[in-house]
Structures are given as structure tokens and as C-alpha cells.
Design a protein around this motif. Structure first.
Motif, PDB file in Angstrom:
ATOM      1  N   LEU A  56       0.260 -12.422  14.515  1.00  0.00           N
ATOM      2  CA  LEU A  56       0.533 -11.111  15.573  1.00  0.00           C
ATOM      3  C   LEU A  56       0.940 -10.149  14.192  1.00  0.00           C
ATOM      4  O   LEU A  56       0.810  -9.047  15.001  1.00  0.00           O
ATOM      5  N   LEU A  57       1.449 -10.178  13.208  1.00  0.00           N
ATOM      6  CA  LEU A  57       1.498  -9.238  12.304  1.00  0.00           C
ATOM      7  C   LEU A  57       0.298  -8.251  12.103  1.00  0.00           C
ATOM      8  O   LEU A  57       0.213  -7.248  11.964  1.00  0.00           O
ATOM      9  N   LEU A  58      -0.699  -9.272  11.640  1.00  0.00           N
ATOM     10  CA  LEU A  58      -1.969  -8.654  11.367  1.00  0.00           C
ATOM     11  C   LEU A  58      -2.500  -7.786  12.443  1.00  0.00           C
ATOM     12  O   LEU A  58      -3.067  -6.794  12.519  1.00  0.00           O
ATOM     13  N   ALA A  59      -2.567  -8.378  13.692  1.00  0.00           N
ATOM     14  CA  ALA A  59      -3.268  -7.910  14.874  1.00  0.00           C
ATOM     15  C   ALA A  59      -2.456  -6.646  15.352  1.00  0.00           C
ATOM     16  O   ALA A  59      -2.978  -5.661  15.599  1.00  0.00           O
ATOM     17  N   LYS A  60      -1.082  -6.692  15.115  1.00  0.00           N
ATOM     18  CA  LYS A  60      -0.383  -5.243  15.542  1.00  0.00           C
ATOM     19  C   LYS A  60      -0.581  -4.468  14.623  1.00  0.00           C
ATOM     20  O   LYS A  60      -0.261  -3.240  15.021  1.00  0.00           O
ATOM     21  N   ASN A  61      -1.007  -4.683  13.418  1.00  0.00           N
ATOM     22  CA  ASN A  61      -1.358  -3.601  12.459  1.00  0.00           C
ATOM     23  C   ASN A  61      -2.743  -3.658  11.930  1.00  0.00           C
ATOM     24  O   ASN A  61      -3.117  -3.409  10.618  1.00  0.00           O
ATOM     25  N   LYS A  62      -3.552  -3.804  12.777  1.00  0.00           N
ATOM     26  CA  LYS A  62      -5.019  -3.914  12.675  1.00  0.00           C
ATOM     27  C   LYS A  62      -5.490  -2.691  11.950  1.00  0.00           C
ATOM     28  O   LYS A  62      -6.614  -2.993  10.962  1.00  0.00           O
ATOM     29  N   LEU A  64      -4.120  -0.651   9.950  1.00  0.00           N
ATOM     30  CA  LEU A  64      -3.821  -0.788   8.544  1.00  0.00           C
ATOM     31  C   LEU A  64      -4.653  -1.680   7.565  1.00  0.00           C
ATOM     32  O   LEU A  64      -4.869  -1.469   6.336  1.00  0.00           O
ATOM     33  N   VAL A  65      -4.711  -2.778   8.250  1.00  0.00           N
ATOM     34  CA  VAL A  65      -5.379  -4.112   7.609  1.00  0.00           C
ATOM     35  C   VAL A  65      -6.983  -3.221   7.312  1.00  0.00           C
ATOM     36  O   VAL A  65      -7.184  -3.542   6.219  1.00  0.00           O
ATOM     37  N   ALA A  66      -7.632  -2.835   8.306  1.00  0.00           N
ATOM     38  CA  ALA A  66      -8.838  -2.222   8.143  1.00  0.00           C
ATOM     39  C   ALA A  66      -8.858  -1.209   7.084  1.00  0.00           C
ATOM     40  O   ALA A  66      -9.868  -1.268   6.160  1.00  0.00           O
ATOM     41  N   GLN A  67      -7.850  -0.573   7.040  1.00  0.00           N
ATOM     42  CA  GLN A  67      -7.879   0.598   5.866  1.00  0.00           C
ATOM     43  C   GLN A  67      -7.555  -0.011   4.494  1.00  0.00           C
ATOM     44  O   GLN A  67      -8.481   0.275   3.598  1.00  0.00           O
ATOM     45  N   ALA A  68      -6.750  -0.957   4.658  1.00  0.00           N
ATOM     46  CA  ALA A  68      -6.774  -1.657   3.296  1.00  0.00           C
ATOM     47  C   ALA A  68      -7.813  -2.623   2.614  1.00  0.00           C
ATOM     48  O   ALA A  68      -8.467  -2.614   1.500  1.00  0.00           O
ATOM     49  N   CYS A  69      -8.665  -3.047   3.804  1.00  0.00           N
ATOM     50  CA  CYS A  69      -9.823  -3.748   3.201  1.00  0.00           C
ATOM     51  C   CYS A  69     -11.175  -2.700   2.860  1.00  0.00           C
ATOM     52  O   CYS A  69     -12.076  -2.970   2.134  1.00  0.00           O
ATOM     53  N   LYS A  70     -10.763  -1.354   3.383  1.00  0.00           N
ATOM     54  CA  LYS A  70     -11.682  -0.498   2.967  1.00  0.00           C
ATOM     55  C   LYS A  70     -11.379   0.248   1.632  1.00  0.00           C
ATOM     56  O   LYS A  70     -11.799   1.572   1.229  1.00  0.00           O
ATOM     57  N   GLY A  71     -10.340  -0.317   0.778  1.00  0.00           N
ATOM     58  CA  GLY A  71     -10.260   0.253  -0.610  1.00  0.00           C
ATOM     59  C   GLY A  71      -8.879   0.865  -0.536  1.00  0.00           C
ATOM     60  O   GLY A  71      -8.401   1.710  -1.658  1.00  0.00           O
ATOM     61  N   ARG A  72      -7.807   0.909   0.376  1.00  0.00           N
ATOM     62  CA  ARG A  72      -6.502   1.458   0.462  1.00  0.00           C
ATOM     63  C   ARG A  72      -5.592   0.534   0.715  1.00  0.00           C
ATOM     64  O   ARG A  72      -4.635   0.556   1.545  1.00  0.00           O
ATOM     65  N   PRO A  73      -5.204  -0.441  -0.497  1.00  0.00           N
ATOM     66  CA  PRO A  73      -4.363  -1.486  -0.080  1.00  0.00           C
ATOM     67  C   PRO A  73      -3.009  -1.073  -0.003  1.00  0.00           C
ATOM     68  O   PRO A  73      -2.146  -1.703   0.258  1.00  0.00           O
ATOM     69  N   ASP A  74      -2.874   0.019  -0.472  1.00  0.00           N
ATOM     70  CA  ASP A  74      -1.320   0.710  -0.348  1.00  0.00           C
ATOM     71  C   ASP A  74      -0.776   0.851   0.739  1.00  0.00           C
ATOM     72  O   ASP A  74       0.464   1.061   0.776  1.00  0.00           O
ATOM     73  N   VAL A  75      -1.627   1.174   1.729  1.00  0.00           N
ATOM     74  CA  VAL A  75      -1.318   1.212   3.075  1.00  0.00           C
ATOM     75  C   VAL A  75      -0.631   0.211   3.777  1.00  0.00           C
ATOM     76  O   VAL A  75       0.419   0.209   4.962  1.00  0.00           O
ATOM     77  N   LEU A  76      -0.648  -1.029   3.192  1.00  0.00           N
ATOM     78  CA  LEU A  76      -0.067  -2.245   3.577  1.00  0.00           C
ATOM     79  C   LEU A  76       1.527  -2.339   3.423  1.00  0.00           C
ATOM     80  O   LEU A  76       2.132  -2.753   4.195  1.00  0.00           O
ATOM     81  N   GLU A  77       1.619  -1.208   2.315  1.00  0.00           N
ATOM     82  CA  GLU A  77       3.262  -1.001   2.256  1.00  0.00           C
ATOM     83  C   GLU A  77       3.920  -0.436   3.446  1.00  0.00           C
ATOM     84  O   GLU A  77       5.293  -0.719   3.589  1.00  0.00           O
ATOM     85  N   GLN A  78       3.419   0.200   4.475  1.00  0.00           N
ATOM     86  CA  GLN A  78       3.860   0.537   5.699  1.00  0.00           C
ATOM     87  C   GLN A  78       4.445  -0.696   6.604  1.00  0.00           C
ATOM     88  O   GLN A  78       5.304  -0.477   7.427  1.00  0.00           O
ATOM     89  N   ILE A  79       3.831  -1.852   6.461  1.00  0.00           N
ATOM     90  CA  ILE A  79       4.264  -2.861   7.122  1.00  0.00           C
ATOM     91  C   ILE A  79       5.458  -3.637   6.579  1.00  0.00           C
ATOM     92  O   ILE A  79       6.245  -4.375   7.316  1.00  0.00           O
ATOM     93  N   LEU A  80       5.791  -3.346   5.317  1.00  0.00           N
ATOM     94  CA  LEU A  80       6.912  -3.938   4.861  1.00  0.00           C
ATOM     95  C   LEU A  80       8.169  -3.475   4.920  1.00  0.00           C
ATOM     96  O   LEU A  80       9.156  -3.747   4.163  1.00  0.00           O
ATOM     97  N   SER A  81       8.359  -2.728   6.180  1.00  0.00           N
ATOM     98  CA  SER A  81       9.720  -2.349   6.606  1.00  0.00           C
ATOM     99  C   SER A  81      10.623  -3.617   7.097  1.00  0.00           C
ATOM    100  O   SER A  81      10.048  -4.514   7.452  1.00  0.00           O
ATOM    101  N   PRO A  82      11.723  -3.273   7.063  1.00  0.00           N
ATOM    102  CA  PRO A  82      12.709  -4.236   7.481  1.00  0.00           C
ATOM    103  C   PRO A  82      12.542  -4.757   8.847  1.00  0.00           C
ATOM    104  O   PRO A  82      12.626  -5.996   9.228  1.00  0.00           O
ATOM    105  N   THR A  83      12.079  -3.740   9.527  1.00  0.00           N
ATOM    106  CA  THR A  83      11.543  -4.299  11.001  1.00  0.00           C
ATOM    107  C   THR A  83      10.653  -5.258  11.224  1.00  0.00           C
ATOM    108  O   THR A  83      10.705  -6.352  11.846  1.00  0.00           O
TER     109      THR A  83
END
Length: 94
Positions: A56-62, A64-83
């Protein structure tokens, strides 16, 4: 009295007043299910609730996951919120 069209997602019973929103939600749940099955098949010993929560986490943030796979792994930090962490823990608890 007015008539209001309501769409129900057959995967989890969620209700929507907008068909486009209902379709998008259903597609997200379908992707989450596929991620969950992938995790369960590739990671031996993973429990079902954890695999489902991560799917569910991956699907809800697809996006950002796609951007990370295209060479921007730093965008995954947006998922690391307490929420996000709270949502994962809630999914595992249910």
C-alpha cells in the motif's frame, strides 16, 4: 429529494461520489495487491500484514517511486514523514 450517484470499490467497500476518483482508488489498490504478492513471493518469511502495508505504501506513492527509479532516490525522503510511518503501523495492527 435529489439522487446522488455513488461508486463503491469492491476491493474494500470504500464509497466515492466521483467515478474518476473511484477508478483511481481501485487502480491504486490493484497495484498495492501486485506489490504485496511480489514481496511475499520474493522475501521468504515476510508476514502478510507487513507485505500488505508495504504494498500500500508503494502504491500510494507510485509517482515518487517512479522518480526514484529514474535516478532521483532522494525523493523517497518525502515518504519518510511521521504520517507514513503511522499509516504503516496502523495497517500492520489491523
Amino acid at each position: 429529494m435529489a439522487v446522488v450517484a455513488i461508486w463503491q470499490c469492491d476491493r474494500d467497500g470504500s464509497m466515492f461520489e466521483d467515478k474518476k476518483e473511484a477508478d483511481a482508488y481501485d487502480k491504486m489498490l490493484e497495484l498495492a495487491e501486485q506489490f504485496t504478492q511480489l514481496l511475499e513471493s520474493q522475501i521468504k518469511g515476510v508476514d502478510e500484514k507487513s507485505a500488505e502495508a508495504f504494498g500500500l505504501l508503494l502504491a500510494k506513492n507510485k509517482e515518487l517511486v517512479a522518480q526514484a527509479c529514474k535516478g532521483r532516490p532522494d525523493v523517497l525522503e518525502q515518504i519518510l514523514s511521521p504520517t507514513s510511518v503511522t499509516n504503516i503501523e496502523q495497517a500492520k495492527a489491523s
